[in-house]
Design an enzyme around this catalytic site. Structure first.
Site: not given
Length: 505
Positions: A263, A300
């Site tokens: 990620e 995030c």
């Protein structure tokens, strides 16, 4: 009782020294020293993980579920110590760490429940057809099996939920894969105490000590050695685009390429449709400011861009956002490096004459204050760099001339973790037009909410097209994340007594 780190690596049940030490850099509290990792320690941990796989990879789901629950119990037994050292190292508030700890133990228990049910195994059977013409068909069965030892890189922004015993580790252990964790140097003490919890759970459940190892510190060579080790069969990573891409390329260049589940970055755009903007401009601006600055913007799924149709309602939205951001006090960032990168990102925006500052602040040291800018849709489309993530509380309002330009802008975004639509009932036609575009761009599409925060549930997708993640078919949150560390195996004409027990329980 305060936690005093021992400052060593956990390698297959033994706490080992390394090649010298490095000092932690806490936001407050005492500095501690930790052993530096070595390539030899990587080799020992990976070989021990391979040895453990021959028992752990073939253990029952009940055994693995008991192990996951034991880890959760041992983490909770160290709750106050984890909060203390986690707060010292990261500057995060106690309440945030307590919530993150609950998420960490909750997902361990959720995964335990999930694997006991067995649905994730995707068990299939096609019966034999001995009389089929012109050729008989054999019996074929299929089931998902663990892939082998997995390397996990701890994340800087989640010292618990995405680190030592976080989502990647929990998913791999649930699948039946031993784990070697490369601890993040931003919170080595937090990593160590959680590793002690995992070690205690290994003893409690009688598992092979190589089922879990933690390697602290070290140069990039240590991470590279871990990714390239032939015993490692997959890698889980949460971090920067540059660092993740380098590791991804290493995985692909190995003699035996392996999957890299990284990620890497996302600006999580929000599209505010005209009727919602007209009726709720102030509330949406205030809500965005709260989401943008939560945890100093170090999530995030931080929504860094809001796309609005230009006009008086857009003015009200920008004014409300600016006013709300002015009230936010400076916040401590996770590391000095992250704080410096945030200042660099702010400078990158401020240096462009196409970008209008709505709120500019001075940030120094490890502190960060919010910043807000705006730009026209045409200018945004002409400047690809403005669509890159700035990790921290920085927002950009993009003013488009029409819904057609909003759609054009949406098509131009790279892959995202999330994309959000703010709408009223009168915006339905426009929302329907956006939906197929956004689902191609993001792993999670929201309506009338803010994306900061991720629910750990069966239906969650935390991933998306590159560069949000390196594997668009996977998620790093939720029970489906376990599938990353499994592969299908078909068994043809195999007697029941030879088949894995998971076929029958």
């Amino acid at each position: 009782m305060s936690f005093t780190p021992i400052g060593k690596h956990l390698i297959a049940g033994e706490w080992r020294d390394g090649a010298g030490t490095f000092a932690s850099a806490p936001a407050h509290g005492p500095v501690h020293h930790y052993a530096v990792g070595t390539v030899d320690l990587v080799n020992q941990a990976c070989e021990a993980a391979e040895d453990a796989f021959w028992t752990y990879g073939y253990s029952s789901r009940g055994v693995r579920a008991a192990f996951l629950r034991a880890i959760a119990d041992e983490i909770e037994a160290r709750a106050d110590q984890i909060t203390e050292i986690g707060s010292q190292e990261t500057g995060l508030a106690a309440a945030r760490l307590q919530g993150e700890r609950a998420r960490t133990t909750g997902q361990l228990r959720l995964f335990a429940d999930h694997i006991e049910k067995g649905d994730y195994l995707d068990r299939r059977r096609d019966e034999a057809l001995p009389n089929r013409q012109p050729a008989a068909r054999p019996e074929i069965r299929l089931i998902q099996r663990p892939i082998g030892p997995v390397a996990v890189f701890g994340a800087s922004n989640f010292p618990l939920a995405f680190s030592t015993a976080g989502g990647d580790t929990a998913a791999a252990l649930a699948a039946g894969c031993p784990v070697v964790v490369k601890g993040h140097s931003a919170h080595p003490g937090t990593g160590e105490i959680v590793a002690q919890a995992v070690e205690a759970a290994i003893h409690k459940t009688g598992l092979h000590p190589g089922t879990f190892s933690l390697i602290q510190g070290g140069s990039r060579d240590i991470g590279h050695a871990l990714v390239k080790h032939p015993r490692i069969k997959a890698v889980g990573f949460t971090g920067s685009l540059a660092g993740g891409r380098a590791l991804f390329d290493l995985c692909a260049a190995r003699p035996e390429p392996i999957p890299f589940f990284g990620e890497l970055g996302s600006v999580n755009p929000m599209f505010v449709l005209p009727n919602a903007l007209e009726t709720r401009a102030e509330a949406l601006g205030e809500g965005w400011a709260g989401s943008l600055t939560m945890g100093a913007g170090q999530f995030c799924t931080n929504p860094g861009i809001a796309v609005v149709v230009d006009g008086t309602a857009a003015n009200r939205f920008a004014t409300a956002t600016t006013a709300a951001l002015r009230k936010v006090a400076p916040q401590t960032m996770l590391t000095d490096g992250i704080a410096a990168a945030y200042r660099d990102g702010q400078a990158r925006f401020a240096a462009r004459n196409t970008v209008k500052p709505l709120l500019t602040t001075e940030s120094s040291g490890r502190e960060a204050s919010p910043n807000l800018f705006e730009i026209s849709g045409a200018q945004f489309l002409a400047d690809h760099a403005l669509g890159e993530e700035v990790f921290g509380p920085l927002g950009l309002v993009v003013r488009v001339e029409s819904l057609d330009e909003m759609e054009q802008l949406a098509r131009g975004f790279e892959g995202q973790l999330t994309a959000t639509v703010h709408m009223d009932a009168a915006d339905m036609d426009a929302a329907r037009r956006l939906r197929p575009i956004l689902e191609r761009k993001a792993g999670r599409v929201l309506v009338n909410g803010f994306p900061t925060g991720v629910e750990v549930v069966d239906s969650m997708v935390h991933g998306g097209p590159y560069p949000a993640s390196t594997n668009f078919g996977a998620t790093s949150v939720g029970t489906m994340s376990i599938r990353r560390f499994l592969r299908p195996v078909a068994y043809q004409n195999m007697p029941d007594d030879m088949l894995p027990g998971d076929f029958f329980d």
